[in-house]
Design an enzyme around this catalytic site. Structure first.
Site, PDB file in Angstrom:
ATOM      1  N   ASP A 213       0.830  -1.202   0.000  1.00 53.63           N
ATOM      2  CA  ASP A 213       0.000   0.000   0.000  1.00 53.63           C
ATOM      3  C   ASP A 213       0.868   1.256   0.000  1.00 53.63           C
ATOM      4  OD1 ASP A 213      -2.817   1.095   0.454  1.00 53.63           O
ATOM      5  OD2 ASP A 213      -1.714   2.073   2.068  1.00 53.63           O
ATOM      6  N   GLU A 263       1.722  -0.481  -4.962  1.00 57.52           N
ATOM      7  CA  GLU A 263       0.797   0.593  -5.309  1.00 57.52           C
ATOM      8  C   GLU A 263       1.632   1.842  -5.496  1.00 57.52           C
ATOM      9  OE1 GLU A 263      -3.085   3.141  -3.881  1.00 57.52           O
ATOM     10  OE2 GLU A 263      -1.550   2.592  -2.448  1.00 57.52           O
TER      11      GLU A 263
HETATM   12  C1  NOJ Z   1      -4.266   3.215  -0.811  1.00 56.73           C
HETATM   13  C2  NOJ Z   1      -5.431   2.336  -0.559  1.00 56.73           C
HETATM   14  O1  NOJ Z   1      -5.745   1.635  -1.727  1.00 56.73           O
HETATM   15  C3  NOJ Z   1      -6.541   3.230  -0.076  1.00 56.73           C
HETATM   16  O2  NOJ Z   1      -7.773   2.548  -0.011  1.00 56.73           O
HETATM   17  C4  NOJ Z   1      -6.147   3.809   1.248  1.00 56.73           C
HETATM   18  O3  NOJ Z   1      -7.118   4.747   1.659  1.00 56.73           O
HETATM   19  C5  NOJ Z   1      -4.791   4.512   1.183  1.00 56.73           C
HETATM   20  N1  NOJ Z   1      -3.817   3.785   0.432  1.00 56.73           N
HETATM   21  C6  NOJ Z   1      -4.228   4.707   2.569  1.00 56.73           C
HETATM   22  O4  NOJ Z   1      -3.836   3.472   3.093  1.00 56.73           O
END
Ligand code: NOJ
Length: 535
Positions: A213, A263
Site C-alpha cells: 500500500d 501501489e
Molecule cells: C491506498 C489504498 O488503496 C486506499 O484505499 C487507502 O485509503 C490509502 N492507500 C491509505 O492506506
C-alpha cells in the site's frame, strides 16, 4: 559434476496471472451480520475457481478500527474479528491453493492505526521519548507551536485538512491520510525490522504475494521541509531511500518465492520503472492505463509507454481498470470524460450505463489480451456500476475529510449481489449490509448472470478461460484504420477493438474466438466492440 546451484525455476505465474481483488467486507457475508467475512470468501471459492483466476488479492483483513476500510491496521498478524480468525485465514489460503488459486495479502507500511500498540505507547511516553521516534512527532511552528510543522498536502483527494494533528502535550504527529493513520518513521531500523518480520509471517502462512500500500510514500525528508510543487526530490513521494527498503524486502520475498505488487502512483514512467528493477518489486499497478480515457490513440500510447517502460527492467506489465479506490469502470466509460482522476470526482456526474457497459466489455477483452498480469476488482466481472450511497451512510474518510464535496469511494465498495431472489441480493446478511445496495442490484446477481450467455460474467468466464491462447510473447501492432486498436500475439491470435463509429472489417481468413458484442449484419466490428481472432 554436482547439481547446478540454481535449478531452473518453474514458470513465473505472476508474469501473466489474472488476479482478483477481494474487498472482504463487501464480498460475501458468511455469518449474516451485515459485513463480508472469510467464511463468505471460503464459501464462494468455487465461484472464483470457475471464473478461472490465478490469485486473490485481499484488501487488508487485519485487526482494524476501520477508519479507512482496514487500511488502518492495529495488528498486522491478526485477522479482524469481523472477518474471522487467523486459523480461518490459514484454511482459506490452503483451500484456495488446492483449487489452484494463490493468495496475495495487502501490507500497509506507510502508516498504522492510531490504536496500534506502537502508537499507543508513543502517546503514553510523551515528547522526546524513544517511542515517538517510530513516528514523525514534532513541535509546531509559530507562537506557542500552534501551527503545524509543515504544509504538506493531504493524500486524500479533495481534503484540505492538515496532515498534522496536535496532542494535548503540545507535540504534533504526521499522517498523510487520516489522523487515525499516523505515518511511521522509515528511517528507524525497528520499523524496517518489524515489516520484514510481518512479510515473513505471511509468507510462512502460505501467501504467494504481497500488495504494498502507498508504496512510494514511506520515506520522508528527515527535515520535513515545506512542500514546493515540482521541487526535486519531493519531501515525501518517490524518495531514493525507498529503493534500499525494497531491496531488503525482495531478499525476504526471494527466500519464500513470494512476489510483490506495488501501489505506485507516479506520473513519470522512468521513475516508476525504477521500482521494478530485478532486485526490487516484481510488479506494480498500472495506474496510467486505469486512468486512460476510452480513446484509441490515448490507449495505444498508454499501452506502448507501459511496455516500453517495463522492458528495460524485465518486469511484466499489469493491466488494471478499477479497484476499491476508483470509480467503477462501466460508470466511468459511460461519462463524457471517460478518464479517471481523483481531482475531478463529483456527485451526480451523468453516465450512460448501456454505453459504459459496452465499452467495459470491450476493455475487458483488450486488457485480457495484453502481455502481462491483469487485475479484476470484485464486481467488475458482474459489470457493477458505481452506486449512489445516501450521504448519511457514507463511511469513507475521503468523503468525510473533503467536507462532503468529494463523493469518496464507497460507491465502488457495495456488497456483491449473488442471488437475485434472496434478501440483500444473496450477500448473506440477515439485516441490511454495512453499505446499502441499490434497488436494481438484483439484476446484476451472479445466479442471473450465470444463466445468461450474454452477461458480463459469461464474457469474463469465457475470456479468462481462453486467455492462454495469447501465449507469453510480445505484442505486435497490426495496420488498422484510425480509431481501431489491432494487435497480434503468439500463434496468430489477435485482438481488435473499434472505438469509432465506422464499422471495421475483420481480417480475412480469421476465426472468431470471442466477441464483446454482436458484429453488424456485414460481419464487421461495430463501435465500442472488441474481438479475439485466430489467423
Ligand atoms: C491506498 C489504498 O488503496 C486506499 O484505499 C487507502 O485509503 C490509502 N492507500 C491509505 O492506506
Amino acid at each position: 559434476m554436482g547439481q547446478p546451484t540454481h535449478a531452473p525455476k518453474g514458470h513465473d505465474w505472476w508474469r501473466s496471472a489474472v488476479i482478483y481483488q477481494v474487498y472482504v467486507r463487501s464480498f460475501a457475508d458468511g455469518d449474516g451480520d451485515g459485513t463480508g467475512d472469510l467464511a463468505g470468501v471460503r464459501a464462494r471459492l468455487p465461484y472464483l475457481a470457475e471464473l478461472g483466476v490465478d490469485a486473490l488479492w485481499f484488501s487488508p483483513w487485519y485487526l482494524s478500527p476501520m477508519k479507512d476500510g482496514g487500511y488502518d491496521v492495529a495488528d498486522y498478524r491478526a485477522i479482524d474479528p469481523a472477518f474471522g480468525t487467523l486459523a480461518e485465514a490459514e484454511k482459506l489460503i490452503a483451500e484456495a491453493r488446492e483449487l489452484g488459486i494463490r493468495t496475495v495479502v495487502d501490507i500497509v507500511p506507510n502508516h498504522v492505526s492510531d490504536q496500534h500498540p506502537w502508537f499507543q505507547a508513543a502517546l503514553a511516553a510523551g515528547p522526546g521519548s524513544p517511542e515517538r521516534e517510530l513516528f514523525h512527532f514534532r513541535p509546531g511552528r509559530g507562537p506557542g507551536g500552534e501551527l503545524p510543522p509543515n504544509d504538506w498536502p493531504s493524500q486524500f483527494a479533495g481534503s484540505t485538512e492538515p496532515v498534522w494533528t496536535r496532542l494535548p502535550d503540545g507535540d504534533w504527529y504526521l499522517h498523510l491520510f487520516t489522523p487515525e493513520q499516523p505515518d511511521l518513521n522509515w528511517a528507524h531500523p525497528a520499523v524496517r525490522q518489524e515489516h520484514e518480520d510481518i512479510l515473513r509471517f505471511w509468507f510462512e502462512r502460505g501467501v504467494a504475494g504481497v500488495r504494498i500500500d502507498s508504496a512510494a510514500l514511506l520515506a520522508k525528508d528527515p527535515d520535513l521541509p515545506d512542500f514546493v510543487e515540482g521541487r526535486d526530490p519531493n519531501p515525501f513521494v518517490d524518495r531514493d531511500e525507498l529503493h534500499d527498503i525494497y531491496r531488503s524486502w525482495r531478499a525476504v520475498a526471494d527466500d519464500h518465492d513470494g512476489v510483490f505488487v506495488g501501489e505506485v502512483w507516479l506520473p513519470d514512467a522512468e521513475r516508476f520503472a525504477r521500482y521494478l528493477r530485478p532486485d526490487e518489486l516484481h510488479t506494480a499497478f498500472n495506474f496510467s492505463f486505469l486512468s486512460c480515457p476510452w480513446d484509441a490513440g490515448r490507449l495505444r500510447t498508454s499501452i506502448d509507454t507501459t511496455l516500453a517502460e517495463h522492458a528495460p527492467v524485465g518486469a511484466p506489465a499489469t493491466w488494471v481498470l478499477c479497484n476499491h479506490d476508483v470509480t467503477r469502470t462501466v460508470t466511468r466509460y459511460g461519462r463524457t470524460d471517460t478518464g479517471f482522476d481523483f481531482a475531478i470526482k463529483a456527485f451526480g456526474t451523468p453516465t450512460d450505463l448501456a454505453l459504459g457497459t459496452r465499452r467495459a466489455r470491450a476493455a475487458a477483452l483488450l486488457s485480457l489480451a495484453l502481455p502481462g498480469a491483469v487485475y479484476v476488482y470484485q464486481g467488475e466481472e458482474l459489470g457493477l456500476p458505481e452506486a449512489d450511497i445516501p450521504r448519511d451512510r457514507i463511511e469513507d474518510p475521503m468523503y468525510l475529510r473533503s467536507g462532503g464535496t468529494d463523493p469518496g469511494r464507497d460507491g465502488c465498495r457495495v456488497p456483491l449481489p449473488w442471488v437475485a431472489d434472496a434478501p440483500y441480493a444473496g450477500f448473506g446478511s440477515r439485516e441490511e449490509p454495512w453499505l446499502p445496495q441499490p434497488v436494481d442490484w438484483t439484476s446484476y446477481a451472479v445466479d442471473r448472470q450465470s444463466a445468461d450467455a450474454g452477461s458480463m460474467l459469461a464474457l469474463y468466464r469465457a475470456a479468462v478461460r481462453l486467455r492462454p491462447v495469447f501465449g507469453e510473447g510480445p505484442l505486435m501492432w497490426l495496420p488498422a484504420p484510425e480509431g481501431v486498436l489491432a494487435f497480434a500475439r503468439a500463434h496468430g491470435v489477435m485482438c481488435l477493438v473499434n472505438l469509432v463509429d465506422r464499422p471495421a472489417d475483420l481480417p480475412s481468413g480469421t476465426q472468431l474466438l470471442l466477441a464483446s458484442g454482436p458484429l453488424d449484419a456485414e460481419g464487421r466490428l461495430p463501435k465500442d466492440t472488441a474481438v479475439w481472432l485466430r489467423a
